[in-house]
Motif scaffolding. Structure first.
Motif, short mmCIF file in Angstrom:
data_model
loop_
_atom_site.label_atom_id
_atom_site.label_comp_id
_atom_site.label_asym_id
_atom_site.label_seq_id
_atom_site.Cartn_x
_atom_site.Cartn_y
_atom_site.Cartn_z
N SER A 212 0.80 -1.28 0.03
CA SER A 212 0.08 -0.16 -0.08
C SER A 212 0.84 1.28 -0.13
CB SER A 212 -0.98 0.07 1.39
OG SER A 212 -0.14 -0.07 2.38
N SER A 213 0.05 2.36 -0.49
CA SER A 213 0.91 3.51 -0.38
C SER A 213 0.38 4.65 0.13
CB SER A 213 1.36 4.11 -1.92
OG SER A 213 0.08 4.09 -2.52
N SER A 214 0.86 5.68 0.73
CA SER A 214 0.39 6.62 1.47
C SER A 214 -0.32 7.76 0.55
CB SER A 214 1.28 7.46 2.52
OG SER A 214 2.39 8.08 1.77
N ILE A 215 0.30 7.89 -0.79
CA ILE A 215 -0.18 8.75 -1.81
C ILE A 215 -0.47 7.97 -3.10
CG2 ILE A 215 0.27 10.79 -3.08
CD1 ILE A 215 2.61 11.74 -0.89
N GLY A 216 -1.25 8.05 -3.77
CA GLY A 216 -1.68 7.33 -4.97
C GLY A 216 -1.33 7.94 -6.22
N ASN A 217 -1.73 7.60 -7.29
CA ASN A 217 -1.69 8.07 -8.85
C ASN A 217 -2.00 9.56 -8.51
OD1 ASN A 217 -0.83 5.86 -9.71
ND2 ASN A 217 -2.90 5.39 -10.23
N MET A 218 -1.26 10.47 -9.12
CA MET A 218 -1.48 11.76 -9.03
C MET A 218 -0.99 12.62 -10.38
SD MET A 218 1.76 13.15 -6.40
CE MET A 218 1.32 15.03 -6.87
N GLY B 180 4.14 20.37 -8.64
CA GLY B 180 5.10 21.01 -8.07
C GLY B 180 5.36 20.80 -6.85
N VAL B 181 4.45 20.00 -6.04
CA VAL B 181 4.75 19.85 -4.69
C VAL B 181 5.40 18.27 -4.68
CG1 VAL B 181 3.73 19.28 -2.41
CG2 VAL B 181 2.61 21.11 -4.13
N LEU B 182 6.43 18.26 -4.00
CA LEU B 182 7.22 17.25 -3.97
C LEU B 182 7.03 16.43 -2.43
CD1 LEU B 182 10.61 17.71 -5.86
CD2 LEU B 182 8.32 16.83 -6.75
N GLN B 183 6.83 15.32 -2.19
CA GLN B 183 6.68 14.57 -1.01
C GLN B 183 7.15 13.23 -0.79
OE1 GLN B 183 2.16 14.83 0.24
NE2 GLN B 183 2.11 15.38 -1.84
N ASN B 184 7.28 12.59 0.53
CA ASN B 184 7.58 11.30 0.77
C ASN B 184 6.40 10.50 0.80
OD1 ASN B 184 10.50 11.60 1.05
ND2 ASN B 184 10.04 12.11 3.23
N ASN B 185 6.61 9.43 -0.08
CA ASN B 185 5.35 8.55 -0.29
C ASN B 185 5.71 7.24 0.32
OD1 ASN B 185 3.20 6.97 -0.97
ND2 ASN B 185 3.30 7.22 -3.37
N THR C 7 14.37 -7.01 2.47
CA THR C 7 14.04 -8.36 2.55
C THR C 7 13.39 -8.41 4.05
OG1 THR C 7 15.90 -9.00 1.39
CG2 THR C 7 15.11 -10.69 2.84
N THR C 8 12.27 -9.26 4.01
CA THR C 8 11.40 -9.30 5.47
C THR C 8 10.46 -10.33 5.41
OG1 THR C 8 9.62 -7.87 6.46
CG2 THR C 8 9.50 -8.18 3.96
N ASN C 9 10.24 -10.90 6.69
CA ASN C 9 9.24 -11.91 6.96
C ASN C 9 8.03 -11.51 7.49
OD1 ASN C 9 10.17 -11.39 9.69
ND2 ASN C 9 11.03 -13.44 9.96
N SER C 10 7.70 -10.06 7.64
CA SER C 10 6.68 -9.68 8.14
C SER C 10 6.17 -8.34 7.63
CB SER C 10 6.94 -9.56 9.76
OG SER C 10 7.86 -8.58 9.91
N ILE C 11 6.09 -7.37 8.40
CA ILE C 11 5.68 -6.09 8.04
C ILE C 11 6.68 -5.02 8.03
CG2 ILE C 11 4.80 -4.95 10.09
CD1 ILE C 11 2.59 -3.73 8.54
N GLY C 12 6.82 -4.12 7.09
CA GLY C 12 7.75 -3.00 6.93
C GLY C 12 7.30 -1.81 5.88
N SER C 13 8.21 -0.86 5.85
CA SER C 13 7.93 0.15 4.90
C SER C 13 9.29 0.99 4.49
CB SER C 13 7.17 1.23 5.74
OG SER C 13 7.77 1.93 6.80
N ASN D 114 10.86 12.77 -3.18
CA ASN D 114 10.65 13.30 -4.22
C ASN D 114 9.46 12.88 -5.18
OD1 ASN D 114 12.55 15.34 -3.54
ND2 ASN D 114 14.08 14.22 -4.80
N TYR D 115 8.46 12.31 -4.43
CA TYR D 115 7.07 11.72 -4.96
C TYR D 115 6.54 13.01 -5.58
CZ TYR D 115 3.37 8.59 -6.14
OH TYR D 115 2.24 8.25 -6.93
N GLY D 116 6.21 13.06 -6.88
CA GLY D 116 5.43 14.01 -7.32
C GLY D 116 6.13 14.58 -8.60
N LEU D 117 7.40 14.34 -8.81
CA LEU D 117 7.85 14.22 -10.33
C LEU D 117 7.32 13.28 -11.30
CD1 LEU D 117 11.73 15.07 -9.31
CD2 LEU D 117 9.98 16.91 -10.04
N PRO D 118 7.02 13.60 -12.48
CA PRO D 118 6.34 12.51 -13.39
C PRO D 118 7.44 11.36 -13.45
CG PRO D 118 6.09 14.72 -14.20
CD PRO D 118 6.90 14.98 -13.15
#
Length: 400
Positions: A121-127, A131-136, A162-168, A173-177
């Protein structure tokens, strides 16, 4: 088999009878939980079994994959020590004895490979770029019994974790095409199949806001005034250039707004405002065509002022007028076929007009900006009737 005989004292002879007791059939039950084959979930199989004989005299034995694991003369249960993928064959039987026959019950349960539970899952979807850059924040998870599976997480083919459970992890710079392909995949193991799950995210290029307008807004007759072109573009930080083409020739450009004055003569004027786009914006284009046609309504007149239809000796006044931008067009006044005067403004002819027929022509050949035009005016001055008088003296008496 039992034989019995009977006799009566004092009588000779006896009577014999035989009774046979056959072996009984024991009552056996065998059930399992779960009751049917299933996909691996880490839980064992429980077998519940019983035997019913008179005075519990017969033993029943439980076998798992041909290995004796439990016995009872009444009822019992057994839980398999393993819950791994495989085939589990339970057999509950009795060999019988002098009073009971042998009997057997069988149940086979297959534990199949389970499907790993993968999620992204992502905190920010398609957009669209703004001009606004964020961490997704990308959240990933693999769920397996006792966390026995491991999974790799990739971003556009590059290993992130590499994981055996949950992580992120964060896409900075999410927001650049761009296009983002996030995958989590596991090779599986004995108990789980392999699995893969993908999340596709897209930051699309924005469409620049551009404008193009003219004054006048639509085609018009020649009036000597130029066409004013207003054009503009609106982008984040004015990062995109807008080009203005006039009849396919680049004449101006701007990063914000601009004004351009085009020609004023008769013709077709096509304006194109376009931008090629860049990493953040798509290309865009607007066009408009204005036609300046020849002027067909300019002031062009011819009048006769105070003329008489009967000769009276008064001069006749003829007035011809033409008005064009910059007095660029001449008009010619003819009397009959004789050119009287040529002018680019107006003319007044005063002529001693005798009796007769007069035919005037006021004409212009036009030019690139104006249409041709011709006016005719005819009039006749009739001969006047002269006024005659005669004075005669009255009667007189002769006096010699």
């Amino acid at each position: 088999s039992y034989t019995a005989s009977a006799n009566v004292v004092g009588y000779t002879g006896n009577t014999t009878g035989t009774i046979t007791i056959n072996k009984g059939t024991p009552t056996l039950t065998l059930t399992t939980t779960p009751s049917a084959s299933f996909n691996y979930n880490g839980l064992p199989i429980k077998a519940i079994f019983s035997i019913n004989t008179y005075n519990n005299q017969t033993i029943g034995n439980l076998y798992l994959n041909n290995i004796k694991v439990a016995s009872t003369t009444t009822s019992n249960s057994f839980t398999s020590p393993s819950a791994s993928v495989g085939s589990y064959s339970f057999t509950f039987n009795t060999l019988g004895d002098n009073n009971y026959t042998s009997l057997s019950k069988n149940i086979t349960i297959n534990i199949n490979q389970g499907t790993p539970i993968l999620s992204l899952s992502s905190s920010i979807g398609n957009m669209t770029y703004n001009g606004v850059l964020q961490n997704n924040k990308i959240t990933y998870n693999i769920s397996s019994y006792l966390n026995q599976l491991t999974a790799n997480v990739y971003l556009n083919g590059a290993l992130q974790a590499t994981t055996n459970s949950i992580g992120s992890f964060n896409i900075t710079n999410y927001g650049l095409p761009n296009n983002y392909n996030i995958t989590i995949e596991t090779a599986g193991n004995k108990n789980y199949t392999s699995g893969i799950k993908s999340l596709y995210l897209t930051v699309s290029k924005a469409t620049p806001s551009i404008s193009l307008s003219t004054s006048p807004a639509s085609s018009f007759e020649y009036n000597g005034l130029p066409i004013t072109v207003n054009y503009g573009i609106n982008t984040v930080s004015n990062q995109l250039k807008l080009n203005l083409y006039y009849n396919n020739n680049l004449v101006s450009n701007t990063f914000t707004t601009g004004t351009f004055n085009a020609g004023s003569g008769v013709g077709s004027y096509t304006f194109i405002a376009n931008t090629l786009g860049n990493n953040n914006y798509t290309s865009a284009s607007l066009s408009k065509t204005i036609n300046i046609t020849k002027n067909n309504t300019y002031p062009f007149s011819f009048v006769l002022l105070g003329h008489s239809t009967v000769y009276n000796g008064t001069p006749q006044e003829v007035q011809a007028k033409i008005k064009t931008v910059g007095n660029q067009l001449n008009g010619s006044l003819y009397l009959g076929n004789t050119l009287i005067q040529t002018t680019s403004t107006n003319t007044t002819i005063i002529k001693e007009a005798s009796a007769g027929a007069y035919s005037f022509k006021w004409t212009t050949p036009g030019n690139y900006n104006y249409t041709s035009n011709t006016l005719y005016n005819n009039f006749t001055i009739s001969k006047a009737t002269p006024l005659l008088s005669l004075n005669v003296p009255g009667n007189v008496t002769y006096t010699g």
